[in-house]
Design a protein around this motif. Structure first.
Motif, PDB file in Angstrom:
ATOM      1  N   TYR A  87       0.832  -1.202   0.000  1.00 17.12           N
ATOM      2  CA  TYR A  87       0.000   0.000   0.000  1.00 17.12           C
ATOM      3  C   TYR A  87       0.865   1.251   0.000  1.00 17.12           C
ATOM      4  N   LYS A  88       0.316   2.338  -0.481  1.00 20.58           N
ATOM      5  CA  LYS A  88       0.978   3.632  -0.352  1.00 20.58           C
ATOM      6  C   LYS A  88       0.671   4.130   1.049  1.00 20.58           C
ATOM      7  N   GLN A  89       1.679   4.294   1.865  1.00 17.67           N
ATOM      8  CA  GLN A  89       1.469   4.703   3.248  1.00 17.67           C
ATOM      9  C   GLN A  89       1.703   6.200   3.397  1.00 17.67           C
ATOM     10  N   TRP A  90       0.675   6.972   3.053  1.00 25.63           N
ATOM     11  CA  TRP A  90       0.788   8.422   3.176  1.00 25.63           C
ATOM     12  C   TRP A  90       0.992   8.803   4.639  1.00 25.63           C
ATOM     13  N   ASN A  91       0.354   8.057   5.546  1.00 26.92           N
ATOM     14  CA  ASN A  91       0.517   8.341   6.968  1.00 26.92           C
ATOM     15  C   ASN A  91       1.963   8.145   7.400  1.00 26.92           C
ATOM     16  N   ALA A  92       2.638   7.157   6.843  1.00 29.18           N
ATOM     17  CA  ALA A  92       4.035   6.921   7.181  1.00 29.18           C
ATOM     18  C   ALA A  92       4.902   8.091   6.708  1.00 29.18           C
ATOM     19  N   ALA A  93       4.618   8.601   5.522  1.00 30.15           N
ATOM     20  CA  ALA A  93       5.368   9.756   5.023  1.00 30.15           C
ATOM     21  C   ALA A  93       5.126  10.968   5.914  1.00 30.15           C
ATOM     22  N   PHE A  94       3.889  11.138   6.357  1.00 31.05           N
ATOM     23  CA  PHE A  94       3.570  12.240   7.260  1.00 31.05           C
ATOM     24  C   PHE A  94       4.333  12.084   8.578  1.00 31.05           C
ATOM     25  N   ASP A  95       4.347  10.866   9.121  1.00 34.72           N
ATOM     26  CA  ASP A  95       5.072  10.614  10.369  1.00 34.72           C
ATOM     27  C   ASP A  95       6.561  10.912  10.208  1.00 34.72           C
ATOM     28  N   GLY A  97       7.936  13.032   8.119  1.00 39.48           N
ATOM     29  CA  GLY A  97       8.086  14.485   8.048  1.00 39.48           C
ATOM     30  C   GLY A  97       7.927  15.143   9.402  1.00 39.48           C
ATOM     31  N   TYR A  98       6.974  14.668  10.204  1.00 39.82           N
ATOM     32  CA  TYR A  98       6.755  15.210  11.539  1.00 39.82           C
ATOM     33  C   TYR A  98       7.988  14.959  12.411  1.00 39.82           C
ATOM     34  N   ALA A  99       8.505  13.737  12.353  1.00 40.20           N
ATOM     35  CA  ALA A  99       9.704  13.406  13.131  1.00 40.20           C
ATOM     36  C   ALA A  99      10.892  14.263  12.697  1.00 40.20           C
ATOM     37  N   ALA A 100      11.056  14.441  11.396  1.00 36.83           N
ATOM     38  CA  ALA A 100      12.157  15.273  10.895  1.00 36.83           C
ATOM     39  C   ALA A 100      11.993  16.718  11.352  1.00 36.83           C
ATOM     40  N   ALA A 101      10.769  17.235  11.315  1.00 30.35           N
ATOM     41  CA  ALA A 101      10.517  18.614  11.747  1.00 30.35           C
ATOM     42  C   ALA A 101      10.827  18.804  13.229  1.00 30.35           C
ATOM     43  N   LEU A 102      10.641  17.749  14.016  1.00 33.27           N
ATOM     44  CA  LEU A 102      10.955  17.816  15.445  1.00 33.27           C
ATOM     45  C   LEU A 102      12.432  17.567  15.732  1.00 33.27           C
ATOM     46  N   GLY A 103      13.203  17.255  14.687  1.00 34.51           N
ATOM     47  CA  GLY A 103      14.631  16.996  14.873  1.00 34.51           C
ATOM     48  C   GLY A 103      14.927  15.629  15.453  1.00 34.51           C
ATOM     49  N   LYS A 104      14.011  14.686  15.300  1.00 33.30           N
ATOM     50  CA  LYS A 104      14.208  13.338  15.822  1.00 33.30           C
ATOM     51  C   LYS A 104      15.201  12.568  14.958  1.00 33.30           C
ATOM     52  N   SER A 105      15.954  11.685  15.596  1.00 30.27           N
ATOM     53  CA  SER A 105      16.771  10.748  14.830  1.00 30.27           C
ATOM     54  C   SER A 105      15.805   9.855  14.069  1.00 30.27           C
ATOM     55  N   LEU A 106      16.059   9.687  12.782  1.00 27.65           N
ATOM     56  CA  LEU A 106      15.079   9.064  11.894  1.00 27.65           C
ATOM     57  C   LEU A 106      15.720   7.967  11.053  1.00 27.65           C
ATOM     58  N   ILE A 107      15.130   6.774  11.147  1.00 26.13           N
ATOM     59  CA  ILE A 107      15.539   5.642  10.320  1.00 26.13           C
ATOM     60  C   ILE A 107      14.361   5.304   9.408  1.00 26.13           C
ATOM     61  N   HIS A 116      13.320   5.567  -5.417  1.00 20.28           N
ATOM     62  CA  HIS A 116      13.069   6.804  -6.163  1.00 20.28           C
ATOM     63  C   HIS A 116      11.880   7.568  -5.574  1.00 20.28           C
ATOM     64  N   ALA A 117      10.788   6.881  -5.319  1.00 19.34           N
ATOM     65  CA  ALA A 117       9.587   7.550  -4.808  1.00 19.34           C
ATOM     66  C   ALA A 117       9.823   8.195  -3.442  1.00 19.34           C
ATOM     67  N   LEU A 118      10.732   7.636  -2.659  1.00 20.12           N
ATOM     68  CA  LEU A 118      10.967   8.135  -1.299  1.00 20.12           C
ATOM     69  C   LEU A 118      12.273   8.908  -1.162  1.00 20.12           C
ATOM     70  N   LYS A 119      12.828   9.366  -2.260  1.00 18.96           N
ATOM     71  CA  LYS A 119      14.143  10.013  -2.193  1.00 18.96           C
ATOM     72  C   LYS A 119      14.175  11.228  -1.275  1.00 18.96           C
ATOM     73  N   GLU A 120      13.114  12.019  -1.236  1.00 19.80           N
ATOM     74  CA  GLU A 120      13.090  13.189  -0.348  1.00 19.80           C
ATOM     75  C   GLU A 120      12.944  12.763   1.107  1.00 19.80           C
TER      76      GLU A 120
END
Length: 149
Positions: A87-95, A97-107, A116-120
């Motif tokens: 499935y396309k997990q738009w919620n996962a992409a949102f999560d 982005g939210y984690a990145a905006a908060l400066g969380k360490s992100l894996i 390619h689709a997730l390069k950003e």
């Protein structure tokens, strides 16, 4: 060092269990969204009342789920976001982005077919991997400074 890790993303495989089992000997606690798909979809109407319009049905559930998700991400030391194959997990992409905006360490975890689709999203991450074992190996390295093998 104790780490709190939020496990976000697809809910159709047992990747969370694999990580928890692999990290059982590490000082790590895990939190996650509700992974019972039906409960997650229907929590709003089950608690707040039925809706005849699917938009409002989904909106009620999304609002309640967001309370848990925000708290989990905000309190985490590390956020792991898995993008599954089906499935396309738009919620996962949102999560992510939210984690990145908060400066969380992100894996970020996904297969090579999503690169390619997730390069950003990948560019915002501290690490990108494909398997739960790689997440466990990263946690072990961060905590103990040891390499796999």
């Amino acid at each position: 060092m104790h780490l709190s890790v939020y496990l976000s993303g697809e809910i159709h495989t047992d990747w969370r269990d694999e990580i928890a089992q692999g990290a059982a000997d590490l000082p790590v606690s895990f939190t996650a969204p509700v992974t019972d798909h039906a409960a997650s979809d229907d929590c709003g109407v089950a608690i707040l009342g039925a809706e005849s319009d699917k938009f409002w049905h989904d909106r009620k559930g999304a609002g309640l789920n967001a309370i848990r998700t925000r708290k989990g991400i905000e309190e985490a030391d590390i956020v792991v976001v898995r993008f599954g194959e089906k499935y396309k997990q738009w919620n996962a992409a949102f999560d992510a982005g939210y984690a990145a905006a908060l400066g969380k360490s992100l894996i970020i975890m996904h297969g090579s077919d999503h690169a390619h689709a997730l390069k950003e999203v990948d560019a915002a991450a501290n690490a990108v991997c494909e398997t739960p074992q790689q997440v466990v190996d990263m946690l072990r390295y961060v905590i103990a400074g040891t390499l796999p093998g």
